[in-house]
Design a protein around this motif. Structure first.
Motif, mmCIF file in Angstrom:
data_model
loop_
_atom_site.group_PDB
_atom_site.id
_atom_site.type_symbol
_atom_site.label_atom_id
_atom_site.label_comp_id
_atom_site.label_asym_id
_atom_site.label_seq_id
_atom_site.Cartn_x
_atom_site.Cartn_y
_atom_site.Cartn_z
ATOM 1 N N PRO A 74 75.352 63.515 -0.407
ATOM 2 C CA PRO A 74 76.137 63.632 0.828
ATOM 3 C C PRO A 74 75.285 64.146 1.980
ATOM 4 N N GLY A 75 75.410 63.499 3.130
ATOM 5 C CA GLY A 75 74.681 63.930 4.306
ATOM 6 C C GLY A 75 73.296 63.346 4.423
ATOM 7 N N ARG A 76 72.850 62.579 3.439
ATOM 8 C CA ARG A 76 71.521 61.970 3.492
ATOM 9 C C ARG A 76 71.678 60.453 3.427
ATOM 10 N N ASP A 77 71.322 59.794 4.506
ATOM 11 C CA ASP A 77 71.456 58.347 4.591
ATOM 12 C C ASP A 77 70.235 57.696 3.948
ATOM 13 N N PHE A 78 70.317 57.483 2.647
ATOM 14 C CA PHE A 78 69.194 56.920 1.901
ATOM 15 C C PHE A 78 69.710 55.755 1.075
ATOM 16 N N ASN A 79 69.073 54.596 1.173
ATOM 17 C CA ASN A 79 69.588 53.428 0.481
ATOM 18 C C ASN A 79 68.457 52.515 0.014
ATOM 19 N N HIS A 80 68.831 51.424 -0.638
ATOM 20 C CA HIS A 80 67.844 50.493 -1.192
ATOM 21 C C HIS A 80 67.005 49.837 -0.102
ATOM 22 N N ASN A 81 67.596 49.590 1.070
ATOM 23 C CA ASN A 81 66.834 48.965 2.149
ATOM 24 C C ASN A 81 65.643 49.826 2.570
ATOM 25 N N LYS A 82 65.844 51.139 2.593
ATOM 26 C CA LYS A 82 64.754 52.029 2.990
ATOM 27 C C LYS A 82 63.636 52.024 1.948
ATOM 28 N N ILE A 83 64.025 51.929 0.681
ATOM 29 C CA ILE A 83 62.998 51.863 -0.362
ATOM 30 C C ILE A 83 62.203 50.565 -0.223
ATOM 31 N N SER A 84 62.915 49.442 -0.014
ATOM 32 C CA SER A 84 62.246 48.146 0.128
ATOM 33 C C SER A 84 61.315 48.130 1.336
ATOM 34 N N THR A 85 61.782 48.738 2.442
ATOM 35 C CA THR A 85 60.949 48.794 3.646
ATOM 36 C C THR A 85 59.671 49.584 3.384
ATOM 37 N N LEU A 86 59.816 50.699 2.666
ATOM 38 C CA LEU A 86 58.661 51.527 2.372
ATOM 39 C C LEU A 86 57.677 50.814 1.435
ATOM 40 N N ARG A 87 58.208 50.002 0.543
ATOM 41 C CA ARG A 87 57.333 49.264 -0.378
ATOM 42 C C ARG A 87 56.368 48.357 0.383
ATOM 43 N N SER A 88 56.856 47.725 1.439
ATOM 44 C CA SER A 88 56.041 46.744 2.159
ATOM 45 C C SER A 88 55.413 47.296 3.434
ATOM 46 N N ALA A 89 55.664 48.561 3.753
ATOM 47 C CA ALA A 89 55.182 49.140 5.007
ATOM 48 C C ALA A 89 53.705 49.516 4.926
#
Length: 382
Positions: free
Chosen positions: A18-33
């Motif tokens: 709760p209170g932390r906006d963390f999702n699969h899209n952020k993980i995927s973005t970090l993988r390719s960043a």
């Protein structure tokens, strides 16, 4: 974690809260960043220490509390809501208190596919904290399941063995919907399959489930219900009231939609359940209400005739008498769903079955939305 080869879902389980906006899209973005400008990642030794520390001493449960301006005395009411750390899964518990009355208690979802022992540990701690009399189980006013995926229900049998549950709230899913979950399951064991075959009958047959009232939430007629009226009847005064809070609800006869079951094979115990009247709420004496909503979107998008075409494949899965035959039948069932629905977002993991909004009976003070867009509203009692 990325460099060590952990899958997205396992990474997500450590950081979603709760209170932390963390999702699969952020993980995927970090993988390719390009991470050249970011801080150096943890070493393998540091990562392993973190993982070992979490497993032996997981984070504390998250909770919020609220009481009115009078503090914890007189007619004050208190809401406590906890998010229990269970890895990839969901376990939430809550209490509603007013004055000196016995608290109203509930659990929303109960399962995990990565930390089963943690679910059991959290339930045991919760059971101990309820301080039941020697030789008796602590009471839970109800347990609600949002949907039937294993990561939300795998701890339910263990829960029923620890607590005296008055009511179990289930979404109504038609036969073809329940077996889409079976077809998509990575670990379809016998117990999980029997639950999907006949949810009410399965719960009636486990220790602690035979005494609970099973209430089924039918598909809702339209959009999610609106916020409660601004000026409802005043709740009971609690200063000198020692009586338990009573849950009121309206039910209706077994609906025609229940006829989608295979006669003599599935859904055999539906007549032993109660069906919540469409559009109604679970009301605690005007003090608090729970508003279940069963999204009918998936049902409306089901092609005409599909339930009839999938029925023979369901029967084949139920008739399979060895692991190989069951696996083959499950694959055939999955192929049929994939062929029918293709790559559409319509899937057992992507629809809401029973989000459950809680709200006080006066002005809303805040809204919390979790990663499944489940809305919890709370406010000061009138």
């Amino acid at each position: 974690m990325i460099d060590a080869g952990l899958a997205d879902q396992k990474i997500h389980a450590f950081f979603s809260q709760p209170g932390r906006d963390f999702n699969h899209n952020k993980i995927s973005t970090l993988r390719s960043a390009d991470r050249s400008s970011l801080p150096q990642p943890a070493t393998r030794t540091e990562l392993q220490a973190f993982l070992d520390g979490w497993s032996t001493c997981p984070p504390r449960s998250y909770f919020w509390k609220y009481c009115n301006d009078k503090g914890f005395f007189e007619d004050a009411w208190l809401v406590e809501y906890r998010f229990h750390p269970v890895g990839q899964g969901m376990l939430r518990s809550g209490e509603l208190r007013q004055g000196r009355r016995q608290p109203f208690t509930w659990i929303y979802d109960c399962g995990s596919v990565t930390a089963t022992t943690q679910v059991e540990s959290e339930l045991e701690d919760l059971c101990t904290a309820r301080n039941a009399a020697p030789g008796s189980k602590p009471k839970l006013d109800f347990v609600a399941l949002s949907h039937f995926d294993a990561d939300h229900i795998s701890g339910l049998v263990y829960l029923l063995g620890l607590f005296e549950v008055k009511m179990i709230l289930l979404p109504f899913l038609q036969l073809w919907q329940r077996f889409w979950i079976a077809a998509s399951s990575d670990d379809l064991d016998e117990d999980f399959l029997q639950f999907l075959v006949d949810p009410v009958g399965y719960l009636r047959g486990v220790d602690g489930g035979e005494e609970a009232t099973v209430v089924i939430v039918l598909p809702s007629a339209d959009a999610p219900p609106s916020a409660p009226d601004a000026d409802p009847p005043e709740g009971p005064r609690g200063e000198f009231d020692y009586q338990p809070m009573k849950l009121r609800l309206k039910t209706e006869p077994v609906p025609q939609v229940a006829g989608s079951e295979i006669p003599g094979v599935t859904g055999r115990r539906l007549l032993e359940a109660e069906f919540l009247k469409v559009g109604s709420v679970l009301d605690i004496e005007g003090l608090w209400e729970f508003v279940p909503y069963n999204d009918a979107h998936q049902t409306k998008l089901c092609p005409a005739g599909f339930p009839a075409t999938v029925e023979p494949l369901i029967k084949a899965l139920l008739a399979a008498n060895d692991p190989t035959a069951r696996k083959n039948a499950q694959e055939a069932l999955k192929d049929h769903y994939d062929t029918t629905f293709g790559g559409s977002p319509l899937s057992p993991q992507n629809y809401l079955a029973v989000p459950l909004r809680r709200s006080g009976v006066d002005t809303c003070r805040g809204i919390f939305r979790d990663r499944r867009d489940l809305t919890w509203q709370y406010g000061q009692a009138h």
